[in-house]
Motif scaffolding. Structure first.
Motif, PDB file in Angstrom:
ATOM      1  N   ALA A 308      22.348 -68.162  31.022  1.00 54.16           N
ATOM      2  CA  ALA A 308      23.589 -68.680  31.490  1.00 54.16           C
ATOM      3  C   ALA A 308      23.264 -69.377  32.819  1.00 54.16           C
ATOM      4  O   ALA A 308      23.885 -70.479  33.159  1.00 54.16           O
ATOM      5  CB  ALA A 308      24.806 -67.635  31.556  1.00 54.16           C
ATOM      6  N   ASP A 309      23.012 -68.466  33.688  1.00 53.06           N
ATOM      7  CA  ASP A 309      22.587 -68.900  34.947  1.00 53.06           C
ATOM      8  C   ASP A 309      21.636 -70.374  35.412  1.00 53.06           C
ATOM      9  O   ASP A 309      21.971 -71.115  36.168  1.00 53.06           O
ATOM     10  CB  ASP A 309      21.812 -67.684  35.926  1.00 53.06           C
ATOM     11  CG  ASP A 309      22.711 -66.702  36.416  1.00 53.06           C
ATOM     12  OD1 ASP A 309      24.108 -66.903  36.171  1.00 53.06           O
ATOM     13  OD2 ASP A 309      22.327 -65.665  36.939  1.00 53.06           O
ATOM     14  N   ASN A 310      20.880 -70.133  34.335  1.00 51.14           N
ATOM     15  CA  ASN A 310      19.887 -71.499  34.107  1.00 51.14           C
ATOM     16  C   ASN A 310      20.529 -72.628  33.580  1.00 51.14           C
ATOM     17  O   ASN A 310      19.720 -73.564  33.431  1.00 51.14           O
ATOM     18  CB  ASN A 310      18.412 -71.086  33.905  1.00 51.14           C
ATOM     19  CG  ASN A 310      17.886 -70.093  34.720  1.00 51.14           C
ATOM     20  OD1 ASN A 310      18.208 -70.040  35.960  1.00 51.14           O
ATOM     21  ND2 ASN A 310      16.919 -69.143  34.193  1.00 51.14           N
ATOM     22  N   ARG A 311      21.546 -72.375  33.142  1.00 53.27           N
ATOM     23  CA  ARG A 311      22.476 -73.452  32.208  1.00 53.27           C
ATOM     24  C   ARG A 311      21.450 -73.883  31.083  1.00 53.27           C
ATOM     25  O   ARG A 311      21.496 -74.822  30.814  1.00 53.27           O
ATOM     26  CB  ARG A 311      22.342 -74.866  33.022  1.00 53.27           C
ATOM     27  CG  ARG A 311      23.461 -74.407  34.104  1.00 53.27           C
ATOM     28  CD  ARG A 311      23.786 -75.995  34.795  1.00 53.27           C
ATOM     29  NE  ARG A 311      24.398 -75.498  36.261  1.00 53.27           N
ATOM     30  CZ  ARG A 311      25.478 -75.207  36.281  1.00 53.27           C
ATOM     31  NH1 ARG A 311      26.551 -74.856  35.387  1.00 53.27           N
ATOM     32  NH2 ARG A 311      25.972 -75.030  37.685  1.00 53.27           N
ATOM     33  N   ILE A 443      30.269 -66.866  28.951  1.00 55.19           N
ATOM     34  CA  ILE A 443      30.455 -67.505  27.678  1.00 55.19           C
ATOM     35  C   ILE A 443      31.537 -68.519  27.913  1.00 55.19           C
ATOM     36  O   ILE A 443      31.700 -69.704  27.359  1.00 55.19           O
ATOM     37  CB  ILE A 443      30.861 -66.471  26.678  1.00 55.19           C
ATOM     38  CG1 ILE A 443      29.407 -65.811  26.311  1.00 55.19           C
ATOM     39  CG2 ILE A 443      31.403 -66.949  25.480  1.00 55.19           C
ATOM     40  CD1 ILE A 443      29.778 -64.128  25.301  1.00 55.19           C
ATOM     41  N   ILE A 444      32.868 -67.996  28.560  1.00 51.60           N
ATOM     42  CA  ILE A 444      34.037 -68.826  28.482  1.00 51.60           C
ATOM     43  C   ILE A 444      33.604 -69.990  29.410  1.00 51.60           C
ATOM     44  O   ILE A 444      34.007 -71.041  28.975  1.00 51.60           O
ATOM     45  CB  ILE A 444      35.030 -68.022  29.334  1.00 51.60           C
ATOM     46  CG1 ILE A 444      35.610 -66.684  28.385  1.00 51.60           C
ATOM     47  CG2 ILE A 444      36.402 -68.789  29.541  1.00 51.60           C
ATOM     48  CD1 ILE A 444      35.787 -67.085  27.051  1.00 51.60           C
ATOM     49  N   GLU A 445      32.776 -69.942  30.447  1.00 51.30           N
ATOM     50  CA  GLU A 445      32.687 -71.009  31.373  1.00 51.30           C
ATOM     51  C   GLU A 445      31.470 -72.013  30.778  1.00 51.30           C
ATOM     52  O   GLU A 445      31.654 -72.968  30.823  1.00 51.30           O
ATOM     53  CB  GLU A 445      31.846 -70.547  32.540  1.00 51.30           C
ATOM     54  CG  GLU A 445      33.034 -69.983  33.534  1.00 51.30           C
ATOM     55  CD  GLU A 445      32.370 -69.430  35.027  1.00 51.30           C
ATOM     56  OE1 GLU A 445      31.303 -69.359  35.068  1.00 51.30           O
ATOM     57  OE2 GLU A 445      33.454 -69.040  35.727  1.00 51.30           O
TER      58      GLU A 445
END
Ligand SMILES: Nc1ncnc2c1ncn2[C@@H]1O[C@H](COP(=O)(O)OP(=O)(O)O)[C@@H](O)[C@H]1O
Ligand SMILES: [Mg+2]
Length: 470
Positions: A308-311, A443-445
């Motif tokens: 998630a951090d690394n998109r 997840i929401i973001e």
């Protein structure tokens, strides 16, 4: 070499450009002044020459110097009175000098200049003689008695040339002085503009990981740079925050891993101390398996957050009926809710949305499992679905229970953040590690939605806003 420093070269560039522009402008200006003086003096000379030539022509025709020489000369002198450095040379058709003023011998001019052309065009020309310069004009006159006269008139230009030369020198000096002043002025103004910036650079250069808490005092810079310093300090705030969280995060991971590994090591050592039966070994291996599973779960949670951090989280978008999905999830949690005699109350409805079913399922089940954990026995967890507008839906999951102090609320979604220090490890996904809500938030973001938490004496509420389509 210090002067080769690019910053210094750049600060040199501006004064030089300003100086060049000033120089150029002043040069154009002085060129125009010089040209107009030159033009004016030419016009003056030409009109003076023409008026004298006209007057002499008139006298020649009127008096005919052969017949009335004295009157002619007398009138000629009257014509010449008041003209400074003006020379006249009159000859008849045989080349006999009728009149000649003292000064340069205009007979030479006659041989050097194309007078036919001047007379024809009523023009003038320049004649240089003995380091002096003259503007000359001429006329041919034929009078009634059949005589022809050639008149040459010259006017000295030396004074004008000298005046223009001095003007040019004066203007040149003025340009030089102006350029030096502009150069010095620009250097001084750049120095004073640059000084606070240099001070700022020195302060910034000293900031490192150990002094990340340093903030640049706004009093250090002039008022125009205060907003720059404020923006920089704000950036430091954010960096410090991220840095601390990162540092705590690493410490937390180490801490979380150490506990199961210590458990495993201790158990293994105890087992190895004595001979065991096969059943005993099996039992211990089962217990170890539980620890391995927890560690594996935590590692996969960490990987999920890293993605998630690394998109790198790419949601696999499909059409989702949230009402249906949450109903199924409530059924899935029945064994747990039955234990505490808790009931779910799903209310409201909303349109279908686009989302990743696995991810959203994981997010909602994380919140539900928290709600079940913190809801006292025999109580109701309510889930409300709402259509906020055409493009947004809202899910509110609310459970009764102890109020979460408002100071904790902003941190609930941080990794490894737990309100109470004691651990709850009851076998739920990531339960008790404090990673659950961090995963929910990513997840929401990833779905371009928002999540927030509210808590009071009555209930704790998690409010999720999701777009119907990403
Ligand atoms: N429904 C809830 N009611 C009260 N406190 C909650 C609730 N959900 C989460 N919390 C608090 O937020 C913390 C973080 O939750 P979470 O990230 O899921 O971690 P974990 O469940 O592993 O403790 C929990 O430790 C708990 O203190
Ligand atoms: Mg949890």
């Amino acid at each position: 070499m210090s002067w080769m420093n690019p910053n210094k070269l750049i600060s040199l560039r501006l004064p030089l450009i300003v100086c060049l522009i000033t120089c150029g402008l002043l040069y154009c200006f002085s060129f125009l002044i010089e040209r107009s003086f030159e033009k004016l003096s030419i016009q003056q000379n030409v009109s003076e020459l023409n008026s004298v030539i006209d007057s002499i022509e008139r006298e020649l025709v009127y008096y005919s110097p052969d017949e009335n020489r004295d009157e002619f000369i007398q009138n000629l002198l009257l014509i010449l009175t008041g003209h400074h450095r003006l020379f006249v040379y009159i000859i008849d058709e045989q080349g006999k000098i009728v009149y000649r003023t003292r000064g340069p011998n205009l007979a030479f001019a006659k041989t050097q200049i194309d007078f036919d052309n001047i007379v024809e065009n009523h023009g003038t020309d320049i004649w240089n003689q003995d380091k002096s310069s003259y503007r000359v004009a001429a006329s041919y006159v034929a009078i009634e008695n059949g005589k022809h006269y050639t008149t040459i008139v010259a006017i000295g230009r030396d004074l004008q040339i000298e005046f223009i030369r001095r003007l040019r020198d004066g203007l040149g000096l003025l340009i030089g002085i102006a350029c030096i002043l502009v150069l010095i002025g620009s250097f001084i103004s750049i120095y004073f503009t640059q000084k606070p910036i240099n001070r700022l650079i020195k302060k910034i250069e000293k900031i490192n990981l150990k002094s990340l808490n340093y903030r640049i005092p706004t009093s250090l810079v002039p008022i125009k740079y205060v907003s720059l310093v404020k923006a920089f300090n704000d950036m430091l705030n954010r960096m410090e925050d991220v840095f601390h969280r990162q540092r705590n995060f690493t410490a937390d991971i180490a801490h979380e891993m150490r506990t199961p590994i210590t458990n495993l090591t201790t158990q293994t050592q105890i087992v190895l101390n004595n001979a065991r039966t096969t059943d005993e070994y099996r039992e211990i291996l089962y217990s170890n398996l539980e620890e391995y599973e927890k560690m594996s779960q935590m590692i996969s949670d960490m990987l999920f957050l890293a993605q998630a951090d690394n998109r790198q989280l790419v949601p696999n978008l499909i059409d989702i009926d949230l009402h249906n999905m949450i109903t199924l999830m409530c059924e899935y949690f029945e064994p747990l809710t039955d234990e505490k005699n808790i009931t779910f109350n799903l209310d409201g409805n909303c349109s279908h949305i686009q989302g990743d079913k696995m991810m959203l399922g994981r997010a909602i089940s994380n919140i539900l499992s928290n709600a079940i954990r913190y809801t006292p026995e025999n109580q109701v967890i309510s889930i409300t679905l709402k259509q906020v507008n055409e493009k947004r839906v809202q899910i509110v999951i609310s459970n009764p229970g102890k109020k979460i102090d408002s100071k904790h609320l902003p941190h609930l979604f941080d990794r490894f953040y737990r309100v109470e220090e004691s651990r709850h490890r009851n076998g739920n996904d990531s339960a008790g590690t404090g990673i659950g809500l961090a995963i929910v938030k990513s997840i929401i973001e990833t779905h371009k939605g928002t999540i927030s938490a509210e808590s009071d004496e009555q209930s704790t509420r998690f409010i999720i806003n999701l777009p119907t389509a990403i």
